[in-house]
Design an enzyme around this catalytic site. Structure first.
Site, PDB file in Angstrom:
ATOM      1  N   ASP A 106       1.126  10.834  56.330  1.00  0.00           N
ATOM      2  CA  ASP A 106      -0.212  10.441  55.901  1.00  0.00           C
ATOM      3  C   ASP A 106      -0.524   9.068  56.506  1.00  0.00           C
ATOM      4  OD1 ASP A 106      -2.606  10.460  54.182  1.00  0.00           O
ATOM      5  OD2 ASP A 106      -1.541   8.893  53.071  1.00  0.00           O
ATOM      6  N   ASP A 142      -3.361   6.561  55.510  1.00  0.00           N
ATOM      7  CA  ASP A 142      -3.749   5.474  54.611  1.00  0.00           C
ATOM      8  C   ASP A 142      -2.834   5.411  53.393  1.00  0.00           C
ATOM      9  OD1 ASP A 142      -6.072   4.742  56.169  1.00  0.00           O
ATOM     10  OD2 ASP A 142      -6.970   6.609  55.439  1.00  0.00           O
TER      11      ASP A 142
END
Length: 188
Positions: free
Chosen positions: A8, A10
Protein backbone atom coordinates in the site's frame (compact mmCIF):
# COMPACT_ATOMS: atom_id res chain seq x y z
CA UNK A 1 5.85 -17.99 -11.72
CA UNK A 2 6.89 -14.83 -9.90
CA UNK A 3 6.33 -13.89 -6.29
CA UNK A 4 5.45 -10.34 -5.31
CA UNK A 5 5.24 -7.87 -2.51
CA UNK A 6 2.07 -5.83 -2.93
CA UNK A 7 2.50 -2.70 -0.85
CA UNK A 8 0.00 0.00 0.00
CA UNK A 9 1.22 3.53 -0.69
CA UNK A 10 -0.26 5.94 1.87
CA UNK A 11 0.50 5.09 5.48
CA UNK A 12 2.71 2.14 4.54
CA UNK A 13 5.34 3.22 2.02
CA UNK A 14 4.77 6.98 2.28
CA UNK A 15 3.71 9.08 5.24
CA UNK A 16 -0.04 9.56 4.81
CA UNK A 17 -0.90 13.05 3.62
CA UNK A 18 -4.60 12.81 2.67
CA UNK A 19 -5.33 13.27 -1.03
CA UNK A 20 -1.75 14.25 -1.82
CA UNK A 21 -0.45 14.27 -5.39
CA UNK A 22 2.23 16.91 -4.77
CA UNK A 23 5.67 15.25 -5.04
CA UNK A 24 7.20 17.88 -2.76
CA UNK A 25 4.96 16.62 0.06
CA UNK A 26 5.78 12.93 -0.47
CA UNK A 27 7.89 11.47 2.33
CA UNK A 28 9.01 7.85 2.46
CA UNK A 29 8.99 6.17 5.86
CA UNK A 30 12.44 5.66 7.30
CA UNK A 31 13.91 2.39 6.02
CA UNK A 32 11.08 1.78 3.53
CA UNK A 33 13.20 2.01 0.38
CA UNK A 34 15.95 -0.15 1.84
CA UNK A 35 13.38 -2.73 2.96
CA UNK A 36 11.93 -2.98 -0.54
CA UNK A 37 15.43 -3.35 -1.96
CA UNK A 38 16.09 -6.23 0.42
CA UNK A 39 12.83 -7.92 -0.57
CA UNK A 40 13.58 -7.43 -4.27
CA UNK A 41 17.05 -8.93 -3.77
CA UNK A 42 15.25 -12.04 -2.47
CA UNK A 43 13.30 -12.40 -5.69
CA UNK A 44 10.10 -10.47 -5.01
CA UNK A 45 8.53 -8.15 -7.55
CA UNK A 46 7.57 -4.83 -5.95
CA UNK A 47 4.06 -3.63 -6.80
CA UNK A 48 2.22 -0.68 -5.27
CA UNK A 49 -1.57 -1.06 -4.96
CA UNK A 50 -3.40 2.05 -3.75
CA UNK A 51 -6.95 3.36 -3.45
CA UNK A 52 -7.10 6.89 -4.85
CA UNK A 53 -10.68 8.08 -4.29
CA UNK A 54 -9.52 11.66 -4.81
CA UNK A 55 -10.04 11.02 -8.53
CA UNK A 56 -13.71 10.10 -7.99
CA UNK A 57 -14.11 13.01 -5.60
CA UNK A 58 -12.75 15.47 -8.21
CA UNK A 59 -9.72 16.46 -6.15
CA UNK A 60 -7.21 15.44 -8.85
CA UNK A 61 -6.96 13.52 -12.11
CA UNK A 62 -5.77 10.05 -13.02
CA UNK A 63 -2.79 11.72 -14.70
CA UNK A 64 -1.79 13.24 -11.35
CA UNK A 65 -1.85 9.77 -9.74
CA UNK A 66 0.19 8.35 -12.63
CA UNK A 67 2.73 11.15 -12.00
CA UNK A 68 2.87 10.12 -8.32
CA UNK A 69 3.64 6.58 -9.47
CA UNK A 70 6.44 7.88 -11.67
CA UNK A 71 7.90 9.90 -8.78
CA UNK A 72 7.74 6.86 -6.49
CA UNK A 73 9.45 4.74 -9.17
CA UNK A 74 12.20 7.33 -9.65
CA UNK A 75 12.81 7.68 -5.92
CA UNK A 76 12.95 3.90 -5.48
CA UNK A 77 15.34 3.62 -8.43
CA UNK A 78 17.69 5.96 -6.54
CA UNK A 79 17.88 3.13 -3.96
CA UNK A 80 18.36 0.43 -6.62
CA UNK A 81 14.74 -0.73 -6.37
CA UNK A 82 12.73 -1.40 -9.50
CA UNK A 83 9.05 -0.60 -9.07
CA UNK A 84 7.57 -3.39 -11.15
CA UNK A 85 3.99 -2.10 -11.06
CA UNK A 86 1.87 0.78 -9.80
CA UNK A 87 -1.86 0.05 -9.68
CA UNK A 88 -4.48 2.44 -8.38
CA UNK A 89 -8.24 2.47 -8.00
CA UNK A 90 -9.79 5.83 -8.95
CA UNK A 91 -13.33 4.81 -7.97
CA UNK A 92 -15.57 5.56 -5.02
CA UNK A 93 -19.35 5.05 -4.87
CA UNK A 94 -19.80 8.45 -3.20
CA UNK A 95 -17.63 10.29 -5.72
CA UNK A 96 -18.70 13.46 -7.50
CA UNK A 97 -17.14 12.63 -10.91
CA UNK A 98 -19.72 10.45 -12.64
CA UNK A 99 -17.23 8.29 -14.55
CA UNK A 100 -15.62 7.17 -11.28
CA UNK A 101 -18.56 7.33 -8.85
CA UNK A 102 -19.37 3.64 -8.77
CA UNK A 103 -18.63 0.38 -7.02
CA UNK A 104 -15.83 -1.66 -8.59
CA UNK A 105 -13.76 -4.77 -8.09
CA UNK A 106 -10.47 -2.90 -7.76
CA UNK A 107 -11.06 -0.75 -4.67
CA UNK A 108 -9.58 -2.44 -1.64
CA UNK A 109 -10.90 -4.47 0.21
CA UNK A 110 -11.72 -6.02 -3.19
CA UNK A 111 -8.75 -7.90 -4.68
CA UNK A 112 -8.99 -6.53 -8.25
CA UNK A 113 -5.68 -4.66 -8.36
CA UNK A 114 -3.79 -7.68 -7.04
CA UNK A 115 -5.53 -10.04 -9.45
CA UNK A 116 -4.80 -7.78 -12.41
CA UNK A 117 -1.13 -7.50 -11.42
CA UNK A 118 -0.96 -11.28 -10.98
CA UNK A 119 -2.18 -11.71 -14.54
CA UNK A 120 0.12 -8.99 -15.91
CA UNK A 121 3.24 -10.36 -14.20
CA UNK A 122 2.53 -14.11 -13.93
CA UNK A 123 2.47 -13.91 -10.13
CA UNK A 124 1.93 -16.86 -7.83
CA UNK A 125 -0.39 -15.21 -5.31
CA UNK A 126 0.01 -18.04 -2.79
CA UNK A 127 3.70 -17.15 -2.44
CA UNK A 128 3.15 -13.39 -2.39
CA UNK A 129 2.45 -10.87 0.35
CA UNK A 130 0.12 -7.88 0.70
CA UNK A 131 1.58 -5.32 3.12
CA UNK A 132 -0.58 -2.44 4.27
CA UNK A 133 -1.72 -0.33 7.19
CA UNK A 134 -5.46 -1.00 7.02
CA UNK A 135 -7.85 -3.88 7.39
CA UNK A 136 -8.92 -3.20 3.77
CA UNK A 137 -5.35 -4.03 2.72
CA UNK A 138 -5.47 -7.26 4.71
CA UNK A 139 -8.88 -8.19 3.26
CA UNK A 140 -7.74 -7.53 -0.32
CA UNK A 141 -4.65 -9.67 0.19
CA UNK A 142 -6.58 -12.51 1.77
CA UNK A 143 -9.23 -12.43 -0.97
CA UNK A 144 -6.46 -12.64 -3.57
CA UNK A 145 -4.91 -15.62 -1.78
CA UNK A 146 -1.79 -13.85 -0.48
CA UNK A 147 -0.09 -13.84 2.87
CA UNK A 148 -0.91 -10.54 4.59
CA UNK A 149 0.97 -8.22 6.87
CA UNK A 150 -0.70 -5.42 8.79
CA UNK A 151 1.53 -2.49 9.69
CA UNK A 152 0.17 -0.75 12.73
CA UNK A 153 1.67 0.94 15.72
CA UNK A 154 -1.62 0.99 17.61
CA UNK A 155 -3.04 -1.83 19.69
CA UNK A 156 -6.58 -0.81 18.62
CA UNK A 157 -5.97 -1.58 14.94
CA UNK A 158 -4.28 -4.86 15.75
CA UNK A 159 -7.20 -5.81 18.02
CA UNK A 160 -9.74 -5.03 15.26
CA UNK A 161 -7.82 -7.31 12.90
CA UNK A 162 -9.35 -10.31 14.67
CA UNK A 163 -12.23 -10.41 12.19
CA UNK A 164 -9.82 -10.39 9.25
CA UNK A 165 -6.64 -11.77 10.73
CA UNK A 166 -3.42 -10.94 8.92
CA UNK A 167 -0.66 -13.52 8.59
CA UNK A 168 1.47 -11.22 10.77
CA UNK A 169 1.66 -7.71 12.16
CA UNK A 170 4.54 -5.24 12.26
CA UNK A 171 5.15 -1.66 13.30
CA UNK A 172 7.10 -0.63 10.18
CA UNK A 173 7.92 -1.70 6.65
CA UNK A 174 11.41 -2.60 7.88
CA UNK A 175 9.98 -4.99 10.45
CA UNK A 176 7.54 -6.31 7.84
CA UNK A 177 10.41 -7.13 5.46
CA UNK A 178 12.19 -9.10 8.18
CA UNK A 179 8.99 -11.06 8.89
CA UNK A 180 8.46 -11.82 5.19
CA UNK A 181 12.03 -13.04 4.76
CA UNK A 182 11.90 -15.18 7.89
CA UNK A 183 8.59 -16.71 6.79
CA UNK A 184 9.97 -17.39 3.31
CA UNK A 185 12.65 -19.57 4.88
CA UNK A 186 9.98 -21.51 6.78
CA UNK A 187 7.62 -21.83 3.80
CA UNK A 188 10.20 -22.93 1.21
Amino acid sequence: MNKAIFVDKDGTLLVDVPYNVDPSRMEFYEGARESLRQLQEHGFLIIVVTNQSGVARGFFTEEAVINVGNVVATELANYCVTLDGFYFCPHHPAGSVAAYARPCNCRKPAPGMLLRAAEDFNIDLQNSWMIGNSLDDVAAGRRAGCFTLLISDTETTRDRAGSIPPTATATSLSEAAAIVLENQRVLV
